[in-house]
Motif scaffolding. Structure first.
Motif, PDB file in Angstrom:
ATOM      1  N   SER A   5       0.837  -1.191   0.000  1.00 20.13           N
ATOM      2  CA  SER A   5       0.000   0.000   0.000  1.00 20.13           C
ATOM      3  C   SER A   5       0.861   1.226   0.000  1.00 20.13           C
ATOM      4  CB  SER A   5      -0.916   0.005   1.243  1.00 20.13           C
ATOM      5  OG  SER A   5      -1.660   1.195   1.289  1.00 20.13           O
ATOM      6  N   ALA A   6       0.690   2.085  -1.015  1.00 19.36           N
ATOM      7  CA  ALA A   6       1.514   3.279  -1.114  1.00 19.36           C
ATOM      8  C   ALA A   6       0.981   4.387  -0.223  1.00 19.36           C
ATOM      9  CB  ALA A   6       1.564   3.757  -2.555  1.00 19.36           C
ATOM     10  N   ALA A   7      -0.300   4.479  -0.100  1.00 17.70           N
ATOM     11  CA  ALA A   7      -0.877   5.573   0.672  1.00 17.70           C
ATOM     12  C   ALA A   7      -2.353   5.335   0.859  1.00 17.70           C
ATOM     13  CB  ALA A   7      -0.637   6.890  -0.056  1.00 17.70           C
ATOM     14  N   SER A   8      -2.967   6.127   1.723  1.00 21.40           N
ATOM     15  CA  SER A   8      -4.397   5.980   1.950  1.00 21.40           C
ATOM     16  C   SER A   8      -5.178   7.202   1.492  1.00 21.40           C
ATOM     17  CB  SER A   8      -4.654   5.722   3.444  1.00 21.40           C
ATOM     18  OG  SER A   8      -4.131   6.779   4.221  1.00 21.40           O
ATOM     19  N   SER A   9      -4.494   8.344   1.306  1.00 21.84           N
ATOM     20  CA  SER A   9      -5.190   9.572   0.936  1.00 21.84           C
ATOM     21  C   SER A   9      -5.044   9.835  -0.547  1.00 21.84           C
ATOM     22  CB  SER A   9      -4.636  10.754   1.731  1.00 21.84           C
ATOM     23  OG  SER A   9      -3.276  10.945   1.441  1.00 21.84           O
ATOM     24  N   SER A  10      -6.048  10.520  -1.095  1.00 23.33           N
ATOM     25  CA  SER A  10      -6.004  10.827  -2.524  1.00 23.33           C
ATOM     26  C   SER A  10      -6.845  12.057  -2.794  1.00 23.33           C
ATOM     27  CB  SER A  10      -6.540   9.636  -3.326  1.00 23.33           C
ATOM     28  OG  SER A  10      -6.569   9.948  -4.696  1.00 23.33           O
ATOM     29  N   ARG A  11      -6.366  12.907  -3.704  1.00 22.53           N
ATOM     30  CA  ARG A  11      -7.124  14.081  -4.128  1.00 22.53           C
ATOM     31  C   ARG A  11      -6.662  14.460  -5.526  1.00 22.53           C
ATOM     32  NH1 ARG A  11      -3.852  18.592  -3.692  1.00 22.53           N
ATOM     33  NH2 ARG A  11      -2.035  18.396  -2.303  1.00 22.53           N
ATOM     34  N   ALA A  12      -7.441  15.299  -6.200  1.00 23.97           N
ATOM     35  CA  ALA A  12      -7.061  15.760  -7.525  1.00 23.97           C
ATOM     36  C   ALA A  12      -5.841  16.666  -7.421  1.00 23.97           C
ATOM     37  CB  ALA A  12      -8.228  16.508  -8.167  1.00 23.97           C
ATOM     38  N   LEU A  13      -4.890  16.455  -8.306  1.00 23.45           N
ATOM     39  CA  LEU A  13      -3.634  17.204  -8.288  1.00 23.45           C
ATOM     40  C   LEU A  13      -3.480  18.043  -9.544  1.00 23.45           C
ATOM     41  CD1 LEU A  13      -1.268  14.298  -7.153  1.00 23.45           C
ATOM     42  CD2 LEU A  13      -1.946  16.253  -5.737  1.00 23.45           C
ATOM     43  N   ARG A  14      -2.694  19.096  -9.429  1.00 24.25           N
ATOM     44  CA  ARG A  14      -2.240  19.846 -10.601  1.00 24.25           C
ATOM     45  C   ARG A  14      -0.860  19.290 -10.961  1.00 24.25           C
ATOM     46  NH1 ARG A  14      -4.051  23.775  -7.235  1.00 24.25           N
ATOM     47  NH2 ARG A  14      -1.940  24.525  -6.788  1.00 24.25           N
ATOM     48  N   ILE A  15      -0.794  18.588 -12.083  1.00 21.96           N
ATOM     49  CA  ILE A  15       0.422  17.877 -12.472  1.00 21.96           C
ATOM     50  C   ILE A  15       0.964  18.454 -13.777  1.00 21.96           C
ATOM     51  CG2 ILE A  15       1.406  15.634 -13.099  1.00 21.96           C
ATOM     52  CD1 ILE A  15      -0.861  14.314 -11.511  1.00 21.96           C
ATOM     53  N   GLY A  16       2.222  18.869 -13.744  1.00 23.48           N
ATOM     54  CA  GLY A  16       2.899  19.337 -14.946  1.00 23.48           C
ATOM     55  C   GLY A  16       3.842  18.267 -15.446  1.00 23.48           C
ATOM     56  N   ILE A  17       3.955  18.154 -16.765  1.00 23.36           N
ATOM     57  CA  ILE A  17       4.782  17.117 -17.370  1.00 23.36           C
ATOM     58  C   ILE A  17       5.826  17.770 -18.268  1.00 23.36           C
ATOM     59  CG2 ILE A  17       4.801  15.059 -18.823  1.00 23.36           C
ATOM     60  CD1 ILE A  17       1.823  14.687 -18.076  1.00 23.36           C
ATOM     61  N   ILE A  18       7.088  17.467 -18.020  1.00 22.48           N
ATOM     62  CA  ILE A  18       8.176  17.949 -18.865  1.00 22.48           C
ATOM     63  C   ILE A  18       8.638  16.797 -19.748  1.00 22.48           C
ATOM     64  CG2 ILE A  18      10.519  18.884 -18.910  1.00 22.48           C
ATOM     65  CD1 ILE A  18       9.967  20.250 -16.270  1.00 22.48           C
ATOM     66  N   GLY A  19       8.436  16.946 -21.049  1.00 27.21           N
ATOM     67  CA  GLY A  19       8.703  15.880 -22.006  1.00 27.21           C
ATOM     68  C   GLY A  19       7.413  15.142 -22.292  1.00 27.21           C
ATOM     69  N   PHE A  20       6.710  15.519 -23.381  1.00 26.62           N
ATOM     70  CA  PHE A  20       5.352  14.994 -23.605  1.00 26.62           C
ATOM     71  C   PHE A  20       5.317  14.038 -24.795  1.00 26.62           C
ATOM     72  CE2 PHE A  20       0.638  15.619 -24.199  1.00 26.62           C
ATOM     73  CZ  PHE A  20       0.286  15.094 -22.965  1.00 26.62           C
ATOM     74  N   GLY A  21       6.279  13.111 -24.819  1.00 28.31           N
ATOM     75  CA  GLY A  21       6.310  12.096 -25.866  1.00 28.31           C
ATOM     76  C   GLY A  21       5.290  10.998 -25.615  1.00 28.31           C
ATOM     77  N   PRO A  22       5.382   9.896 -26.370  1.00 27.37           N
ATOM     78  CA  PRO A  22       4.389   8.811 -26.280  1.00 27.37           C
ATOM     79  C   PRO A  22       4.194   8.243 -24.878  1.00 27.37           C
ATOM     80  CG  PRO A  22       5.731   8.527 -28.239  1.00 27.37           C
ATOM     81  CD  PRO A  22       6.344   9.654 -27.472  1.00 27.37           C
ATOM     82  N   GLU A 156       1.077  14.368   1.962  1.00 26.46           N
ATOM     83  CA  GLU A 156      -0.252  14.292   1.345  1.00 26.46           C
ATOM     84  C   GLU A 156      -0.151  14.323  -0.178  1.00 26.46           C
ATOM     85  OE1 GLU A 156      -4.513  16.690   1.100  1.00 26.46           O
ATOM     86  OE2 GLU A 156      -2.848  17.528   2.260  1.00 26.46           O
ATOM     87  N   THR A 157       0.643  15.256  -0.714  1.00 25.80           N
ATOM     88  CA  THR A 157       0.790  15.352  -2.169  1.00 25.80           C
ATOM     89  C   THR A 157       1.466  14.103  -2.727  1.00 25.80           C
ATOM     90  OG1 THR A 157       0.894  17.775  -2.140  1.00 25.80           O
ATOM     91  CG2 THR A 157       1.874  16.660  -4.040  1.00 25.80           C
ATOM     92  N   CYS A 158       2.510  13.640  -2.054  1.00 23.86           N
ATOM     93  CA  CYS A 158       3.212  12.435  -2.495  1.00 23.86           C
ATOM     94  C   CYS A 158       2.271  11.227  -2.495  1.00 23.86           C
ATOM     95  CB  CYS A 158       4.420  12.175  -1.600  1.00 23.86           C
ATOM     96  SG  CYS A 158       5.403  10.735  -2.088  1.00 23.86           S
ATOM     97  N   SER A 159       1.503  11.090  -1.430  1.00 19.50           N
ATOM     98  CA  SER A 159       0.571   9.969  -1.331  1.00 19.50           C
ATOM     99  C   SER A 159      -0.498  10.033  -2.418  1.00 19.50           C
ATOM    100  CB  SER A 159      -0.094   9.948   0.046  1.00 19.50           C
ATOM    101  OG  SER A 159       0.856   9.694   1.054  1.00 19.50           O
ATOM    102  N   SER A 160      -0.999  11.229  -2.680  1.00 15.99           N
ATOM    103  CA  SER A 160      -2.020  11.383  -3.719  1.00 15.99           C
ATOM    104  C   SER A 160      -1.461  11.015  -5.095  1.00 15.99           C
ATOM    105  CB  SER A 160      -2.548  12.818  -3.735  1.00 15.99           C
ATOM    106  OG  SER A 160      -3.272  13.098  -2.557  1.00 15.99           O
ATOM    107  N   PHE A 161      -0.189  11.349  -5.339  1.00 15.89           N
ATOM    108  CA  PHE A 161       0.411  10.971  -6.612  1.00 15.89           C
ATOM    109  C   PHE A 161       0.555   9.450  -6.716  1.00 15.89           C
ATOM    110  CE2 PHE A 161       3.967   9.915  -9.360  1.00 15.89           C
ATOM    111  CZ  PHE A 161       3.628  10.604 -10.510  1.00 15.89           C
ATOM    112  N   LEU A 162       1.038   8.817  -5.673  1.00 19.56           N
ATOM    113  CA  LEU A 162       1.194   7.364  -5.695  1.00 19.56           C
ATOM    114  C   LEU A 162      -0.148   6.660  -5.848  1.00 19.56           C
ATOM    115  CD1 LEU A 162       3.899   6.941  -2.899  1.00 19.56           C
ATOM    116  CD2 LEU A 162       4.231   6.633  -5.369  1.00 19.56           C
ATOM    117  N   GLN A 163      -1.199   7.275  -5.334  1.00 19.47           N
ATOM    118  CA  GLN A 163      -2.531   6.691  -5.445  1.00 19.47           C
ATOM    119  C   GLN A 163      -2.994   6.573  -6.903  1.00 19.47           C
ATOM    120  OE1 GLN A 163      -5.478   5.687  -3.540  1.00 19.47           O
ATOM    121  NE2 GLN A 163      -3.861   5.000  -2.169  1.00 19.47           N
ATOM    122  N   ILE A 164      -2.468   7.416  -7.769  1.00 17.29           N
ATOM    123  CA  ILE A 164      -2.823   7.320  -9.191  1.00 17.29           C
ATOM    124  C   ILE A 164      -2.571   5.907  -9.694  1.00 17.29           C
ATOM    125  CG2 ILE A 164      -2.183   8.089 -11.520  1.00 17.29           C
ATOM    126  CD1 ILE A 164      -1.465  10.821 -10.241  1.00 17.29           C
TER     127      ILE A 164
END
Length: 280
Positions: A5-22, A156-164
């Motif tokens: 189990s990575a985490a128990s909490s989850s929420r919508a995140l604002r995620i930026g991506i550097i390098g938008f290939g396949p 909290e942010t780290c856990s929410s990302f892992l929840q993805i």
């Protein structure tokens, strides 16, 4: 170490991506489906594809850093281009502490690189989604996701990302970047190495293929679908890969010597006809 189990909490995140290939687009599709707000920047203009996916695209990395207000920035570049990409990021323009996540196939290299450049007030999570657009096209259930919390204060942010990834059914594997690279050199790099060797040999299907040979043809096909740049990165930026390549060469020579020895032993035997004459 493995974590169920990575985490128990989850929420919508604002995620930026550097390098938008396949590969980044492949991950972004699921992230958008889960309700996360995405933005991206890349050296190639993916503005049309981004618009189709509901992703805000920035041509300029500085504008991306300033305007997006991301809680998470995911580095999705190739292994070989990581250094130049990190140099291009204006970290001083960050408006808030941010979680930086890499998804490269080697781990000690991005870990040390990010620790050198990411501001002290921002967090670092090193990850390796051990699947891609082909293996994950029907879902991520039971596919492996490795991660190390390198420097995390905003849990909290780290856990929410892992929840993805946990929500999609991934097998969450928490381990050190060093352990990852040791295992990857023995598995992923060797698989790519053998696949590249088979490609250089030019092996092709025949009318009498065995199941084992069909597996080798599939390995060849899989490795040819990945870029030479990626293969080079698995070797150049994983210190354990050098030893595995030496081990592979030594093992091949040992097997060859064994076969040559058996051939010489057979040649030293008297022909059957001569043996038959001697017995009459």
């Amino acid at each position: 170490m493995a974590s169920s189990s990575a985490a128990s909490s989850s929420r919508a995140l604002r995620i930026g991506i550097i390098g938008f290939g396949p590969f980044a687009q492949f991950l972004a599709k699921t992230m958008a489906k889960q309700g996360h707000r995405l933005s991206a920047t890349s050296r190639t203009d993916y503005s049309q594809r981004s618009a189709e996916m509901g992703v805000t695209f920035f041509r300029d990395v500085g504008e991306f850093i300033e305007a997006s207000g991301n809680e998470v920035i995911m580095i999705c570049t190739s292994i070989m281009s990581l250094s130049e990409v990190l140099k291009s990021i204006p970290f001083h323009r960050l408006g808030r502490p941010t979680l930086f996540v890499d998804v490269l196939s080697v781990k000690e290299y991005p870990r040390s690189s990010l620790l050198q450049v990411v501001p002290e007030d921002s967090d670092i999570l090193c990850t390796h989604p051990m699947f891609g657009p082909q293996s994950g096209k029907y879902g991520w259930e039971d596919l492996k996701f490795m991660y190390e919390r390198v420097r995390v204060r905003d849990h909290e942010t780290c856990s929410s990302f892992l929840q993805i990834f946990q929500k999609e059914g991934c097998r969450m594997l928490e381990m050190s970047c060093k352990s990852h690279d040791k295992f990857a050199a023995q598995s992923q790099f060797i698989a790519h190495m053998i696949g590249r060797i088979l490609a250089e040999m030019g092996i092709e299907s025949t009318s009498i293929d065995t199941k084992g040979f069909e597996s080798l043809l599939q390995l060849k096909k899989n490795t040819e679908n990945d870029s030479v740049d990626m293969f080079s990165g698995l070797f150049v930026h994983n210190r354990f890969a050098r030893q595995e390549m030496e081990n592979l060469g030594s093992a091949l020579e040992k097997v060859r010597e064994g076969l040559v020895q058996r051939m010489l032993e057979e040649q030293e035997k008297k022909p059957i006809q001569e043996n038959d004459k001697n017995t009459n």
